[in-house]
Design a protein around this motif. Structure first.
Motif, PDB file in Angstrom:
ATOM      1  N   ILE A 569       0.839  -1.210   0.000  1.00  0.00           N
ATOM      2  CA  ILE A 569       0.000   0.000   0.000  1.00  0.00           C
ATOM      3  C   ILE A 569       0.870   1.255   0.000  1.00  0.00           C
ATOM      4  O   ILE A 569       0.631   2.202  -0.764  1.00  0.00           O
ATOM      5  N   ALA A 570       1.886   1.247   0.861  1.00  0.00           N
ATOM      6  CA  ALA A 570       2.770   2.415   0.928  1.00  0.00           C
ATOM      7  C   ALA A 570       3.489   2.640  -0.402  1.00  0.00           C
ATOM      8  O   ALA A 570       3.562   3.774  -0.909  1.00  0.00           O
ATOM      9  N   GLN A 571       4.019   1.570  -0.993  1.00  0.00           N
ATOM     10  CA  GLN A 571       4.743   1.686  -2.252  1.00  0.00           C
ATOM     11  C   GLN A 571       3.813   2.156  -3.368  1.00  0.00           C
ATOM     12  O   GLN A 571       4.154   3.044  -4.158  1.00  0.00           O
ATOM     13  N   GLN A 572       2.616   1.570  -3.419  1.00  0.00           N
ATOM     14  CA  GLN A 572       1.675   1.914  -4.481  1.00  0.00           C
ATOM     15  C   GLN A 572       1.150   3.343  -4.313  1.00  0.00           C
ATOM     16  O   GLN A 572       0.979   4.068  -5.291  1.00  0.00           O
ATOM     17  N   TRP A 573       0.941   3.753  -3.065  1.00  0.00           N
ATOM     18  CA  TRP A 573       0.447   5.104  -2.818  1.00  0.00           C
ATOM     19  C   TRP A 573       1.457   6.150  -3.283  1.00  0.00           C
ATOM     20  O   TRP A 573       1.098   7.159  -3.887  1.00  0.00           O
ATOM     21  N   VAL A 574       2.737   5.914  -2.990  1.00  0.00           N
ATOM     22  CA  VAL A 574       3.779   6.853  -3.412  1.00  0.00           C
ATOM     23  C   VAL A 574       3.822   6.948  -4.931  1.00  0.00           C
ATOM     24  O   VAL A 574       3.902   8.044  -5.517  1.00  0.00           O
ATOM     25  N   ILE A 575       3.757   5.811  -5.611  1.00  0.00           N
ATOM     26  CA  ILE A 575       3.822   5.803  -7.076  1.00  0.00           C
ATOM     27  C   ILE A 575       2.615   6.518  -7.668  1.00  0.00           C
ATOM     28  O   ILE A 575       2.726   7.309  -8.609  1.00  0.00           O
ATOM     29  N   MET A 576       1.416   6.248  -7.102  1.00  0.00           N
ATOM     30  CA  MET A 576       0.211   6.877  -7.635  1.00  0.00           C
ATOM     31  C   MET A 576       0.211   8.384  -7.360  1.00  0.00           C
ATOM     32  O   MET A 576      -0.299   9.174  -8.165  1.00  0.00           O
ATOM     33  N   ARG A 577       0.786   8.788  -6.235  1.00  0.00           N
ATOM     34  CA  ARG A 577       0.872  10.213  -5.948  1.00  0.00           C
ATOM     35  C   ARG A 577       1.774  10.905  -6.958  1.00  0.00           C
ATOM     36  O   ARG A 577       1.469  12.008  -7.448  1.00  0.00           O
TER      37      ARG A 577
END
Length: 583
Positions: A569-577
């Motif tokens: 979740i943390a990795q995906q959130w950073v990428i999507m941001r």
């Protein structure tokens, strides 16, 4: 069906396949032979017939079946015969002077429950108890007229306990010029050394064969799963025999083939349980005949693993001896590796059933063990392992999440294409593929995170299930055994209500499975959603399904999955941001 939907369905199918495989294939019950009735158990059995070997080497005398009568308490049986006590750092027990049997062993460092005051694990048990299990070393005469010690021979002890510093010497005189001695030594880590000696004080030459045997009498209790091998095991002439790929090393195979013989130089053989091992280790540079033997006398099963060494010919006045070893204890990975590398016991670590993914499973365990010795907790070691795996696969996962972010950005464009070409499926697919190519999106990239997890998931499950280091390993709070399911349940509000609900399979959902379900739900909310509302609802139900399915898995595995979800979740959130999908 467009490529995005196909991608999601493939990912779901892979996830469900791995979980259903564990639940309904690896954990389905074995067919266990029925327990003998009390009347059958009370019947006295004669010496079972001995299957003669196909070579000139004589067969070892067969073990006798259980004593008549209802099985007696262990303490009562042990008190009924003279014995040599065993008091080693890792073992307690005794040697029966009748037959010189090692038939009483308990493991000092392992207990039946997580309570350190609970009884020690019983490994070997004497005849007359519920499940006799013993080891015996002896001699076979080449000529029938030569008297050698048998199963009921009363040996004489030199006195004192068998300890790591004090060997026990047993002797017996056959009254015709032959004196037999067995010297037992034991170290601090479950390994016995047995020196068998025969002295010829007669006027004639004699020929004898030394042998060693491990015997189990009665129906052997085994785990109700196909996830690991329990039963006869060995490495003979460099080949591992563990019941896999049609290998006839199982209790059921022993019943079908009453006598299996192998010629080997070195190696070892014996019986393995989930966490414990009894292994006969012959002289590693001598050829021996190893055998698995089964007999059924009056409904009493007798399973034997044995080896017979080469002939010892003694002229008058000569003495001959042979050194053997016996491992009887816990299958600790570092210990088995030590005996393999230092003492030359070949492939001894394979007594632990690491399975087909040995090349992944054992490195995962070694990494976990390294982290454990670094931070002192296997639960934290699992979390650190998860971070390590994430770092190793970071480039692949990053690429996958970037592709998923692009797919989410394309959802408005894809909706427009469906409005324009909804009736022309071929044109719609062509336009979508052109759109993917133009922005560099890959609809199949979303499968990578799940595909990567499958072998790791399998191997970690195996590590948690078969390695004794994980048995009774605590985490924090309510998790006292990472190899067991989460003991809490939502039914009594995780212990807040003063009652213990019945353990009703998948309704017994603990706190960690719920944490896993919530993190999985949050991760799915970050993924591109299917345009079809029905499919979107179906995928959002998956966290609930997985919560129920994983509720009975080892807590360590659920912790791994939950922590992995949070990191994703943390990795995906950073990428999507960074892609402009999150503020």
């Amino acid at each position: 069906m467009d490529e995005q939907q196909r991608n999601l369905i493939i990912a779901v199918a892979l996830s469900l396949a791995i979980l259903f495989a564990f639940q309904f294939f690896f954990s389905r019950p074995k067919v266990t032979p029925p327990q003998p009735t009390q009347q059958q158990a009370q019947q006295t059995t004669a010496e079972p017939p001995v299957a003669q070997a196909p070579t000139a080497t004589p067969a070892a005398p067969a073990a006798t079946a259980a004593k008549p009568g209802t099985p007696a308490p262990r303490a009562q049986v042990l008190a009924a015969a003279p014995r040599v006590p065993i008091a080693a750092p890792s073992l307690n027990g005794s040697i029966d002077l009748a037959g010189a049997r090692i038939d009483d062993l308990t493991l000092v460092n392992y207990h039946e429950t997580t309570n350190p005051k609970s009884p020690e694990i019983v490994l070997l048990a004497p005849d007359g108890t519920g499940h006799p299990y013993f080891v015996q070393f002896g001699w076979i005469a080449a000529e029938p007229g030569v008297k050698v010690p048998g199963p009921d021979t009363r040996w004489t002890s030199n006195g004192g306990k068998l300890t790591a510093d004090h060997p026990a010497v047993l002797s017996w005189d056959n009254g015709a010029g032959l004196v037999f001695k067995e010297t037992f030594s034991v170290n601090s880590d479950y390994m016995f050394r047995i020196d068998q000696t025969v002295e010829n004080h007669s006027a004639a030459a004699v020929q004898v064969f030394p042998y060693a045997r491990a015997a189990r009498i009665g129906t052997v209790p085994v785990s109700s799963t196909y996830l690991l091998h329990e039963g006869p095991i060995g490495v003979l002439d460099g080949r591992l025999h563990d019941g896999s790929f049609g290998d006839k090393f199982n209790y059921a195979d022993m019943e079908k083939i009453a006598d299996q013989s192998y010629t080997t130089t070195g190696g070892w053989l014996g019986f393995t349980d989930k966490y414990w091992l009894v292994a006969l280790i012959p002289p590693q540079h001598q050829q021996v005949k190893a055998s698995l033997r089964f007999s059924d006398a009056n409904h009493t099963d007798i399973y034997q693993a044995e080896y017979i060494a080469g002939e010892k010919s003694l002229a008058p006045g000569q003495t001959s001896s042979v050194e053997s070893r016996l491992f009887a204890g816990a299958k600790e990975v570092a210990l088995l590796d030590h005996y393999e590398s230092v003492d030359g016991v070949p492939r001894f670590d394979r007594a632990i059933d690491f399975g087909l993914f040995y090349w992944i499973t054992k490195p995962i365990f070694l990494t976990l063990d390294f982290f454990y010795h670094l931070i002192g907790n296997f639960g934290l070691a699992i979390m650190l392992l998860t971070v390590t795996i994430k770092l190793i696969f970071f480039p692949l996962a990053n690429k996958s999440y970037r592709a998923m972010s692009k797919m989410k950005l394309l959802q408005p464009e894809m909706a427009k294409l469906r409005e324009r070409f909804g009736d022309d499926k071929q044109r719609l697919n062509q336009e979508m593929m052109a759109l993917y190519k133009r922005v560099g999106a890959n609809p199949m990239a979303g499968c990578l995170p799940i595909v990567i997890q499958i072998p790791v998931f399998f191997s970690l499950y195996k590590v948690l299930y078969v390695t004794i280091e994980m048995r009774h390993a605590p985490f924090y709070g309510w998790i006292h055994d990472l190899s067991a399911p989460d003991p809490t349940t939502f039914v009594n509000l995780f212990g807040l209500l003063p009652f213990t609900p019945p353990d009703i399979s998948y309704l017994h959902i603990g706190a960690w499975p719920l944490i896993m379900g919530v993190t999985m739900f949050l991760q799915q909310k970050l993924n591109p959603q299917p345009p079809d509302p029905m499919q979107a609802k179906m995928f959002m139900i998956l966290p609930v399904v997985f919560t129920f399915m994983l509720s009975r898995f080892a807590a360590g595995l659920v912790i791994y999955w939950s922590w992995n979800n949070l990191l994703s979740i943390a990795q995906q959130w950073v990428i999507m941001r960074r892609a402009g999908l999150r503020r």
